[in-house]
Scaffold this motif. Structure first.
Motif, PDB file in Angstrom:
ATOM      1  N   LEU A   1      -3.775  19.307  11.267  1.00  0.00           N
ATOM      2  CA  LEU A   1      -2.352  18.992  11.192  1.00  0.00           C
ATOM      3  C   LEU A   1      -1.935  18.020  12.291  1.00  0.00           C
ATOM      4  N   ALA A   2      -2.515  18.152  13.475  1.00  0.00           N
ATOM      5  CA  ALA A   2      -2.206  17.225  14.573  1.00  0.00           C
ATOM      6  C   ALA A   2      -2.687  15.811  14.234  1.00  0.00           C
ATOM      7  N   ARG A   3      -3.895  15.703  13.674  1.00  0.00           N
ATOM      8  CA  ARG A   3      -4.404  14.388  13.258  1.00  0.00           C
ATOM      9  C   ARG A   3      -3.517  13.794  12.174  1.00  0.00           C
ATOM     10  N   ALA A   4      -3.057  14.637  11.262  1.00  0.00           N
ATOM     11  CA  ALA A   4      -2.188  14.154  10.179  1.00  0.00           C
ATOM     12  C   ALA A   4      -0.887  13.611  10.731  1.00  0.00           C
ATOM     13  N   ARG A   5      -0.303  14.298  11.682  1.00  0.00           N
ATOM     14  CA  ARG A   5       0.951  13.822  12.278  1.00  0.00           C
ATOM     15  C   ARG A   5       0.761  12.457  12.930  1.00  0.00           C
ATOM     16  N   GLU A   6      -0.360  12.280  13.617  1.00  0.00           N
ATOM     17  CA  GLU A   6      -0.629  10.985  14.265  1.00  0.00           C
ATOM     18  C   GLU A   6      -0.825   9.885  13.227  1.00  0.00           C
ATOM     19  N   ARG A   7      -1.591  10.155  12.189  1.00  0.00           N
ATOM     20  CA  ARG A   7      -1.795   9.178  11.119  1.00  0.00           C
ATOM     21  C   ARG A   7      -0.478   8.830  10.442  1.00  0.00           C
ATOM     22  N   PHE A   8       0.329   9.852  10.169  1.00  0.00           N
ATOM     23  CA  PHE A   8       1.627   9.651   9.535  1.00  0.00           C
ATOM     24  C   PHE A   8       2.483   8.711  10.378  1.00  0.00           C
TER      25      PHE A   8
ATOM     26  N   GLN B   1       1.498   6.479  12.586  1.00  0.00           N
ATOM     27  CA  GLN B   1       0.933   5.124  12.576  1.00  0.00           C
ATOM     28  C   GLN B   1       1.274   4.385  11.290  1.00  0.00           C
ATOM     29  N   TYR B   2       1.105   5.033  10.165  1.00  0.00           N
ATOM     30  CA  TYR B   2       1.411   4.401   8.885  1.00  0.00           C
ATOM     31  C   TYR B   2       2.905   4.107   8.761  1.00  0.00           C
ATOM     32  N   ARG B   3       3.735   5.059   9.167  1.00  0.00           N
ATOM     33  CA  ARG B   3       5.181   4.879   9.094  1.00  0.00           C
ATOM     34  C   ARG B   3       5.618   3.725   9.996  1.00  0.00           C
ATOM     35  N   ALA B   4       5.063   3.641  11.209  1.00  0.00           N
ATOM     36  CA  ALA B   4       5.416   2.566  12.140  1.00  0.00           C
ATOM     37  C   ALA B   4       5.031   1.205  11.573  1.00  0.00           C
TER      38      ALA B   4
ATOM     39  N   ARG C   1      -6.678  -1.259   9.089  1.00  0.00           N
ATOM     40  CA  ARG C   1      -6.026  -2.229   8.200  1.00  0.00           C
ATOM     41  C   ARG C   1      -5.745  -1.578   6.841  1.00  0.00           C
ATOM     42  N   PRO C   2      -4.762  -0.697   6.795  1.00  0.00           N
ATOM     43  CA  PRO C   2      -4.502   0.020   5.544  1.00  0.00           C
ATOM     44  C   PRO C   2      -4.021  -0.875   4.411  1.00  0.00           C
ATOM     45  N   GLY C   3      -3.474  -2.032   4.708  1.00  0.00           N
ATOM     46  CA  GLY C   3      -2.957  -2.926   3.685  1.00  0.00           C
ATOM     47  C   GLY C   3      -4.015  -3.520   2.778  1.00  0.00           C
ATOM     48  N   GLU C   4      -5.289  -3.273   3.055  1.00  0.00           N
ATOM     49  CA  GLU C   4      -6.363  -3.809   2.216  1.00  0.00           C
ATOM     50  C   GLU C   4      -6.574  -2.990   0.939  1.00  0.00           C
ATOM     51  N   PHE C   5      -5.890  -1.865   0.836  1.00  0.00           N
ATOM     52  CA  PHE C   5      -6.010  -1.002  -0.340  1.00  0.00           C
ATOM     53  C   PHE C   5      -4.647  -0.860  -0.990  1.00  0.00           C
TER      54      PHE C   5
ATOM     55  N   THR D   1       0.826  -1.201   0.000  1.00  0.00           N
ATOM     56  CA  THR D   1       0.000   0.000   0.000  1.00  0.00           C
ATOM     57  C   THR D   1       0.863   1.255   0.000  1.00  0.00           C
ATOM     58  N   ARG D   2       0.534   2.170  -0.889  1.00  0.00           N
ATOM     59  CA  ARG D   2       1.200   3.475  -0.906  1.00  0.00           C
ATOM     60  C   ARG D   2       0.248   4.495  -0.313  1.00  0.00           C
ATOM     61  N   ILE D   3       0.780   5.378   0.509  1.00  0.00           N
ATOM     62  CA  ILE D   3      -0.044   6.387   1.163  1.00  0.00           C
ATOM     63  C   ILE D   3       0.440   7.764   0.750  1.00  0.00           C
ATOM     64  N   ASP D   4      -0.502   8.594   0.287  1.00  0.00           N
ATOM     65  CA  ASP D   4      -0.207   9.961  -0.117  1.00  0.00           C
ATOM     66  C   ASP D   4      -0.889  10.928   0.845  1.00  0.00           C
ATOM     67  N   PHE D   5      -0.090  11.796   1.443  1.00  0.00           N
ATOM     68  CA  PHE D   5      -0.605  12.863   2.293  1.00  0.00           C
ATOM     69  C   PHE D   5      -0.570  14.168   1.512  1.00  0.00           C
TER      70      PHE D   5
END
Length: 142
Positions: free
Chosen positions: A115-122, A124-127, A97-101, A2-6
């Motif tokens: 921006l705070a929500r984005a940092r948290e999501r970033f 989680q995805y990076r981890a 479960r981001p790997g489903e896409f 899965t690739r994630i674009d912010f």
């Protein structure tokens, strides 16, 4: 994988998300748009149907009778869109479960809460080991 674009610092997230949905649909990809609640779903659907004077993005709820013939599905749970390749996350949290896409698109506004929500999501995805592309959109006119 899965690739994630912010897409961050977006002045008008709803308008930008509509343009992003139109781009994905124009490329012939199947899109699922995750929204936080029924009101947001209704507003976003209306925007997609009237994206411009002569343009629209066909969409419906994932469980509508016409869903099989519709390129863009809308829903309130990521599990409802797992047969789609691309997810546009307009919900309130990172996906469980981001790997489903194949690809996840995150649109982030300019306010501190977004921006705070984005940092948290970033984080989680990076981890979880997903490749992330960052697109700073502050130069884009609304």
């Amino acid at each position: 994988m899965t690739r994630i674009d912010f897409y961050t610092k977006v002045a008008d997230p709803a308008a930008f998300a509509c343009r992003l949905a139109a781009t994905v649909q124009r490329k012939g990809e199947q899109l699922f748009v995750l929204l936080p609640d029924e009101d947001a779903l209704g507003r976003f659907s209306t925007r997609l149907w009237s994206i411009a004077d002569t343009a629209f993005v066909p969409n419906c709820r994932f469980d509508a009778p016409e869903a099989a013939q519709t390129p863009v599905w809308l829903g309130l749970s990521a599990a409802d869109g797992v047969s789609r390749k691309v997810l546009l996350n307009l919900g309130d949290a990172a996906l469980a479960r981001p790997g489903e896409f194949e690809r996840i698109l995150e649109v982030i506004g300019v306010d501190d809460a977004s921006l705070a929500r984005a940092r948290e999501r970033f984080r989680q995805y990076r981890a979880a080991g997903f490749p992330i592309e960052h697109h700073d959109m502050q130069h884009l006119k609304p």
